[in-house]
Write a protein that holds these residues in place. Structure first.
Motif, PDB file in Angstrom:
ATOM      1  N   LYS A 175     -62.377  12.302  96.987  1.00 15.39           N
ATOM      2  CA  LYS A 175     -62.179  12.315  95.536  1.00 15.39           C
ATOM      3  C   LYS A 175     -63.532  12.383  94.847  1.00 15.39           C
ATOM      4  O   LYS A 175     -64.393  11.517  95.026  1.00 15.39           O
ATOM      5  N   PHE A 176     -63.741  13.445  94.078  1.00 17.74           N
ATOM      6  CA  PHE A 176     -64.997  13.628  93.364  1.00 17.74           C
ATOM      7  C   PHE A 176     -64.727  14.507  92.150  1.00 17.74           C
ATOM      8  O   PHE A 176     -63.663  15.139  92.048  1.00 17.74           O
ATOM      9  N   GLN A 177     -65.699  14.524  91.236  1.00 14.47           N
ATOM     10  CA  GLN A 177     -65.568  15.382  90.062  1.00 14.47           C
ATOM     11  C   GLN A 177     -66.052  16.776  90.410  1.00 14.47           C
ATOM     12  O   GLN A 177     -67.208  16.975  90.790  1.00 14.47           O
ATOM     13  N   GLU A 178     -65.163  17.738  90.291  1.00 15.50           N
ATOM     14  CA  GLU A 178     -65.553  19.130  90.498  1.00 15.50           C
ATOM     15  C   GLU A 178     -66.480  19.566  89.362  1.00 15.50           C
ATOM     16  O   GLU A 178     -66.293  19.158  88.210  1.00 15.50           O
ATOM     17  N   PRO A 179     -67.479  20.380  89.653  1.00 14.91           N
ATOM     18  CA  PRO A 179     -68.382  20.851  88.584  1.00 14.91           C
ATOM     19  C   PRO A 179     -67.645  21.484  87.408  1.00 14.91           C
ATOM     20  O   PRO A 179     -68.051  21.301  86.252  1.00 14.91           O
ATOM     21  N   VAL A 180     -66.556  22.208  87.683  1.00 16.90           N
ATOM     22  CA  VAL A 180     -65.838  22.865  86.586  1.00 16.90           C
ATOM     23  C   VAL A 180     -65.096  21.868  85.702  1.00 16.90           C
ATOM     24  O   VAL A 180     -64.648  22.207  84.605  1.00 16.90           O
ATOM     25  N   GLU A 181     -64.944  20.623  86.173  1.00 22.85           N
ATOM     26  CA  GLU A 181     -64.287  19.594  85.369  1.00 22.85           C
ATOM     27  C   GLU A 181     -65.227  18.957  84.354  1.00 22.85           C
ATOM     28  O   GLU A 181     -64.776  18.297  83.408  1.00 22.85           O
ATOM     29  N   PRO A 188     -66.899  11.796  72.204  1.00 24.13           N
ATOM     30  CA  PRO A 188     -66.835  12.169  73.628  1.00 24.13           C
ATOM     31  C   PRO A 188     -67.524  11.118  74.485  1.00 24.13           C
ATOM     32  O   PRO A 188     -68.127  10.182  73.968  1.00 24.13           O
ATOM     33  N   GLY A 189     -67.472  11.317  75.796  1.00 20.54           N
ATOM     34  CA  GLY A 189     -67.965  10.288  76.707  1.00 20.54           C
ATOM     35  C   GLY A 189     -69.408  10.437  77.107  1.00 20.54           C
ATOM     36  O   GLY A 189     -69.737  10.268  78.290  1.00 20.54           O
ATOM     37  N   ALA A 202     -67.361  19.592  81.789  1.00 19.59           N
ATOM     38  CA  ALA A 202     -67.326  19.762  80.331  1.00 19.59           C
ATOM     39  C   ALA A 202     -66.035  19.200  79.751  1.00 19.59           C
ATOM     40  O   ALA A 202     -66.043  18.517  78.710  1.00 19.59           O
ATOM     41  N   TYR A 203     -64.904  19.476  80.408  1.00 21.16           N
ATOM     42  CA  TYR A 203     -63.616  18.978  79.926  1.00 21.16           C
ATOM     43  C   TYR A 203     -63.559  17.452  80.009  1.00 21.16           C
ATOM     44  O   TYR A 203     -63.013  16.787  79.122  1.00 21.16           O
ATOM     45  N   THR A 204     -64.147  16.921  81.086  1.00 20.54           N
ATOM     46  CA  THR A 204     -64.137  15.468  81.258  1.00 20.54           C
ATOM     47  C   THR A 204     -64.958  14.786  80.176  1.00 20.54           C
ATOM     48  O   THR A 204     -64.529  13.788  79.577  1.00 20.54           O
ATOM     49  N   LEU A 205     -66.138  15.332  79.917  1.00 13.37           N
ATOM     50  CA  LEU A 205     -67.004  14.757  78.892  1.00 13.37           C
ATOM     51  C   LEU A 205     -66.309  14.763  77.527  1.00 13.37           C
ATOM     52  O   LEU A 205     -66.378  13.790  76.760  1.00 13.37           O
ATOM     53  N   GLU A 206     -65.627  15.853  77.224  1.00  8.18           N
ATOM     54  CA  GLU A 206     -64.940  15.975  75.937  1.00  8.18           C
ATOM     55  C   GLU A 206     -63.839  14.928  75.770  1.00  8.18           C
ATOM     56  O   GLU A 206     -63.640  14.378  74.679  1.00  8.18           O
ATOM     57  N   ARG A 207     -63.144  14.635  76.860  1.00  8.49           N
ATOM     58  CA  ARG A 207     -61.968  13.771  76.775  1.00  8.49           C
ATOM     59  C   ARG A 207     -62.276  12.285  77.006  1.00  8.49           C
ATOM     60  O   ARG A 207     -61.507  11.426  76.587  1.00  8.49           O
ATOM     61  N   ARG A 208     -63.358  12.020  77.719  1.00  6.26           N
ATOM     62  CA  ARG A 208     -63.712  10.614  77.944  1.00  6.26           C
ATOM     63  C   ARG A 208     -64.293   9.989  76.679  1.00  6.26           C
ATOM     64  O   ARG A 208     -64.654  10.666  75.728  1.00  6.26           O
ATOM     65  N   LYS A 209     -64.412   8.659  76.739  1.00  7.38           N
ATOM     66  CA  LYS A 209     -64.886   7.917  75.561  1.00  7.38           C
ATOM     67  C   LYS A 209     -66.157   7.149  75.890  1.00  7.38           C
ATOM     68  O   LYS A 209     -66.524   6.986  77.054  1.00  7.38           O
TER      69      LYS A 209
END
Length: 351
Positions: A277-283, A316-317, A285-292
């Motif tokens: 389990k890891f953060q894919e590079p393509v995730e 964003p996060g 930008a979307y992750t940063l936008e949605r996290r807090k």
């Protein structure tokens, strides 16, 4: 040894694309032109191999079984043995069909139902064998095939685990190029007797052997579950038209269904991805936008001991994460922080 099989220069392994067999069987009704049209459509749908059945009815069936009669509209003759004879290509037709498949660059497989058929196929130069569930306890023939030194796939419909252990041991004494398929010996096969979890059990019990599924199910969706359980060889009955005469046509996959299965299972193969389990590079930008992150709910003066009421959690996060909330509470502000500003490490931890 690794769990893999090389069948006609196609690698079958956990990491390779699934080996998908279009089981034409006798759906061609003994008509070689029809068989070739089905070969073409199976190739277009994405099959890895096309498979037929080769038998000498008088060698396979007892006299009583050969002469058994029935008013079956799907039979070619009221006498069962004559029905089987009518379906069987001649030696010359078999060679022509084999050559046709070679010319189309598709793997030709046929299931022999007797020793004479094994010899016929071997003399043609087939790249490997498929043994039907009905011969899973036919250890003499299994060993006869194993000694030929070619990759072999064996179905296990109607078997006990003792039967499967026996055939596995018998084959592996002579040849380690084996795949074993879970199968349910009923036509067509209802989902409640498929027992797909056997695939996972086979993988654990036979760690040196490729595992898969041979099914008489009229749909392909269950194959996806079998793939996720570790199945890597799939055999489905195949026809160009379910309305054609013949005992297997009405539950066989059509060209469009086979095409859908090939696309679906390969999408699932890619989607299964990693066990890590890891953060894919393509995730990212979307992750940063949605996290807090933690921000100031109100102005915080220099030296103020930060309280939970001073903090808010907003997108964003790109700052201190909400899970750091308790690390921030109780610390003095090392600088003035205006409302809505980020709570930064410098302002709180001095780093």
């Amino acid at each position: 040894m690794p769990r893999e099989l090389l069948f006609d220069n196609q690698l079958i392994s956990d990491d390779a694309p699934p080996f998908i067999i279009a089981e034409i069987g006798h759906n061609h009704a003994g008509e070689m032109d029809k068989a070739k049209v089905m070969v073409d459509s199976a190739i277009a749908a994405g099959a890895s191999a096309v498979k037929f059945q080769t038998r000498n009815p008088k060698e396979v069936y007892s006299k009583a079984e050969y002469n058994r009669t029935a008013d079956n509209p799907q039979w070619m003759d009221p006498v069962y043995g004559k029905h089987r004879e009518a379906l069987e290509p001649s030696k010359e037709e078999w060679q022509d069909l084999f050559d046709y498949c070679k010319s189309k660059n598709v793997t030709f497989i046929s299931t022999p139902f007797d020793f004479t058929s094994v010899d016929l196929l071997e003399n043609m130069g087939v790249p490997g064998y498929k043994v039907a569930s009905g011969d899973a306890t036919n250890i003499p023939m299994i060993e006869y095939i194993a000694k030929l030194g070619k990759p072999t796939i064996i179905s296990t419909g109607g078997c006990s685990i003792e039967d499967v252990d026996r055939l596995h041991e018998a084959f592996m004494k002579h040849n380690n190029q084996l795949a074993i398929l879970q199968c349910s010996c009923i036509y067509p096969c209802p989902p409640e007797v498929m027992n797909l979890n056997v695939i996972a059990m086979y993988r654990e019990r036979y760690p040196d052997t490729v595992v898969g599924l041979s099914t008489h199910q009229p749909n392909w969706a269950v194959n996806i579950a079998a793939y996720t359980l570790g199945g890597r060889v799939f055999e489905n009955h195949y026809t160009n038209d379910r309305d054609w005469k013949g005992t297997d046509n009405n539950f066989s996959l059509t060209p469009e269904m086979l095409k859908q299965f090939v696309a679906g299972v390969n999408e699932v193969r890619v989607a299964l991805g990693s066990h890590e389990k890891f953060q894919e590079p393509v995730e990212a930008a979307y992750t940063l936008e949605r996290r807090k992150k933690l921000v100031a709910r109100r102005d915080i003066p220099l030296g103020h001991i930060i309280e939970e009421a001073d903090l808010a959690i907003k997108c964003p996060g790109d700052g201190l994460q909400p899970w750091q909330l308790n690390d921030v509470i109780g610390r003095p502000a090392l600088g003035a922080i205006e409302a809505e500003d980020d709570i930064t490490s410098v302002a709180v931890f001095g780093e």
